[in-house]
Scaffold this active site. Structure first.
Site, short mmCIF file in Angstrom:
data_model
loop_
_atom_site.label_atom_id
_atom_site.label_comp_id
_atom_site.label_asym_id
_atom_site.label_seq_id
_atom_site.Cartn_x
_atom_site.Cartn_y
_atom_site.Cartn_z
N ASP A 106 0.87 -1.18 0.00
CA ASP A 106 0.00 0.00 0.00
C ASP A 106 0.91 1.23 0.00
O ASP A 106 1.66 1.45 0.95
CB ASP A 106 -0.89 -0.07 1.25
N ASP A 123 -3.28 2.48 -5.61
CA ASP A 123 -2.13 2.44 -4.70
C ASP A 123 -2.05 1.18 -3.83
O ASP A 123 -1.40 1.18 -2.80
CB ASP A 123 -2.08 3.71 -3.84
N GLU A 124 -2.72 0.10 -4.26
CA GLU A 124 -2.69 -1.13 -3.46
C GLU A 124 -2.65 -2.36 -4.36
O GLU A 124 -3.38 -2.41 -5.36
CB GLU A 124 -3.99 -1.24 -2.65
P1 TTP Z 1 -5.26 5.61 1.04
O1 TTP Z 1 -4.42 4.43 0.80
O2 TTP Z 1 -6.45 5.49 1.90
O3 TTP Z 1 -4.41 6.76 1.69
P2 TTP Z 1 -3.00 7.34 1.37
O4 TTP Z 1 -2.25 6.54 0.37
O5 TTP Z 1 -3.17 8.77 1.03
O6 TTP Z 1 -2.30 7.27 2.77
P3 TTP Z 1 -1.72 6.04 3.61
O7 TTP Z 1 -1.90 4.80 2.81
O8 TTP Z 1 -0.29 6.41 3.86
O9 TTP Z 1 -2.55 6.07 4.87
O10 TTP Z 1 -5.73 6.24 -0.35
C1 TTP Z 1 -4.99 6.16 -1.55
C2 TTP Z 1 -5.21 7.37 -2.43
O11 TTP Z 1 -6.60 7.50 -2.73
C3 TTP Z 1 -4.84 8.68 -1.75
O12 TTP Z 1 -3.49 9.04 -1.92
C4 TTP Z 1 -5.80 9.67 -2.33
C5 TTP Z 1 -7.02 8.87 -2.71
N1 TTP Z 1 -8.11 9.12 -1.74
C6 TTP Z 1 -9.06 10.10 -2.05
O13 TTP Z 1 -9.01 10.72 -3.10
N2 TTP Z 1 -10.08 10.34 -1.14
C7 TTP Z 1 -10.17 9.67 0.06
O14 TTP Z 1 -11.10 9.93 0.86
C8 TTP Z 1 -9.18 8.65 0.37
C9 TTP Z 1 -9.23 7.89 1.65
C10 TTP Z 1 -8.19 8.43 -0.58
CA CA Z 2 -1.98 4.28 0.57
#
Ligand code: TTP
Ligand code: CA
Length: 365
Positions: free
Chosen positions: A10, A110-111
């Site tokens: 992730d 992103d996963e």
């Molecule tokens: P996440 O994996 O939830 O968050 P992140 O990568 O920003 O942070 P981390 O994993 O370090 O906690 O979300 C992945 C991407 O999806 C994030 O960079 C932006 C997008 N996103 C949104 O656009 N709106 C949202 O409400 C969330 C949760 C994520």
């Molecule tokens: Ca993430």
């Protein structure tokens, strides 16, 4: 059967990290990536932010004006989302992952899950080094950091990954999986939303450990058969969902080279039986039935031929494959005079309903 070794990767604060990547000087400032609705200059919401901005209590989904207020007096920088760029970075990382895994399942931008069982020979010790190697490789080639969870299945890998961010590496061995999950709140399990959580709370279930100990029959009475069973298994760290490529090929096949060029049926069948074992193992994991069985033959002059048979009824069993492969080769040897060098076994014609059946866990939201 051998232990599976499954990883979930992730990417850390992904959109904001991508912005840092192309503007390295902003790394020590609060960074916010927002979606602007366009109604007024200020309206819109936070997509994500870097960890410095998170210290000021900025959260995903928060209105941008609120984020700006929280970051007042800092040298925070705000960006508009640029999906094209984030997709490009994501694609480069996924491409590297693909080299490290037998199968790769991308869940979002992103996963991704990686099945690395074969690469680490089922060893969780080796998996630690392996995960570090992947991290270094991606960091060097692309410049992005991410967190990895390693577990015996997707469910454990995901929760392991969430437990340590950013730049985390969390390994949960099969024998630790139940104890790892036990103290966590039940809503950490996919499928346990607010309503279910309230219902479980009334039943005296607060943690995943409480759920694991709860009578399975009773869970089935309350939540229905499939969900009840899922809750029972998941809380006991049992999850057999395979790591499957999105839009995976509509066939399963294996090809192998014979130890020597031959026209000897028994010798050939020894090899095809071995290949059938692998094909069948994949088939079992994907829980499909097939209607078409094919053989693939490469002759000594490197010319190749295929022969197929269509079944009257869809089948799920190994014996059907073995028997038909045998008769296809018997026939084939009668038609050709060349010695054979390589052979392959393929099944296809999967039941469309089964291939489109999403794993139970996708039905929750
Ligand atoms: P996440 O994996 O939830 O968050 P992140 O990568 O920003 O942070 P981390 O994993 O370090 O906690 O979300 C992945 C991407 O999806 C994030 O960079 C932006 C997008 N996103 C949104 O656009 N709106 C949202 O409400 C969330 C949760 C994520
Ligand atoms: Ca993430």
């Amino acid at each position: 059967m051998q232990n599976r070794v499954v990883m979930l990767a992730d990417f850390d604060y992904f959109f904001a990290q991508c912005e840092e990547l192309r503007n390295p000087t902003i790394k020590d400032k609060p960074v916010v990536v927002g979606v602007y609705s366009g109604r007024t200059e200020e309206s819109g919401a936070v997509s994500t932010s870097n960890y410095i901005a998170r210290k000021y209590d900025v959260k995903s989904g928060m209105p941008l004006f609120l984020a700006k207020r929280k970051l007042e007096g800092t040298d925070a920088i705000f960006f508009k989302v640029d999906h094209e760029y984030y997709d490009y970075i994501s694609g480069r990382i996924m491409g590297i992952f693909r080299l490290y895994a037998s199968s790769l399942e991308q869940v979002s931008v992103d996963e991704a899950y990686l099945d690395v069982t074969e690469q680490v020979e089922g060893s969780f010790e080796k998996a630690i080094e392996y995960a570090q190697k992947i991290k270094v490789d991606v960091k060097t080639q692309v410049g992005i950091s991410f967190s990895i969870g390693v577990g015996p299945n997707k469910l454990v890998a995901k929760i392991a990954c969430d437990s340590q961010k950013p730049n985390g590496l969390t390994i949960v061995k099969p024998e630790q999986a139940k104890a790892f999950l036990a103290p966590l709140a039940v809503d950490r399990l996919l499928g346990v939303g607010k309503k279910t959580m309230v219902r479980m709370d009334q039943m005296g279930i607060k943690t995943i450990g409480d759920l694991a100990k709860y009578d399975c029959q009773r869970l089935i009475e309350v939540f229905g058969k499939s969900l009840g069973l899922y809750f029972h298994n998941a809380s006991n760290a049992i999850d057999n969902e395979p790591v499957v490529e999105q839009g995976e090929a509509e066939s399963i096949s294996r090809i192998g080279t014979l130890k020597q060029d031959t026209r000897d049926l028994a010798f050939i069948l020894q090899k095809t039986d071995e290949l059938t074992e692998y094909v069948f193992k994949d088939l079992m994991e994907r829980k499909l039935s097939f209607k078409l069985i094919s053989i693939y033959v490469v002759m000594v002059d490197l010319s190749s031929k295929t022969r197929s048979v269509t079944l009257d009824q869809p089948s799920k069993d190994k014996e059907t494959i073995t028997r038909n492969v045998k008769s296809l080769f018997e026939k084939f040897l009668g038609e050709s005079t060349l010695e054979i060098r390589r052979v392959g076994v393929k099944i296809s014609g999967f039941n469309k309903e089964e291939t489109h059946q999403k794993p139970l866990t996708l039905f929750f939201q």
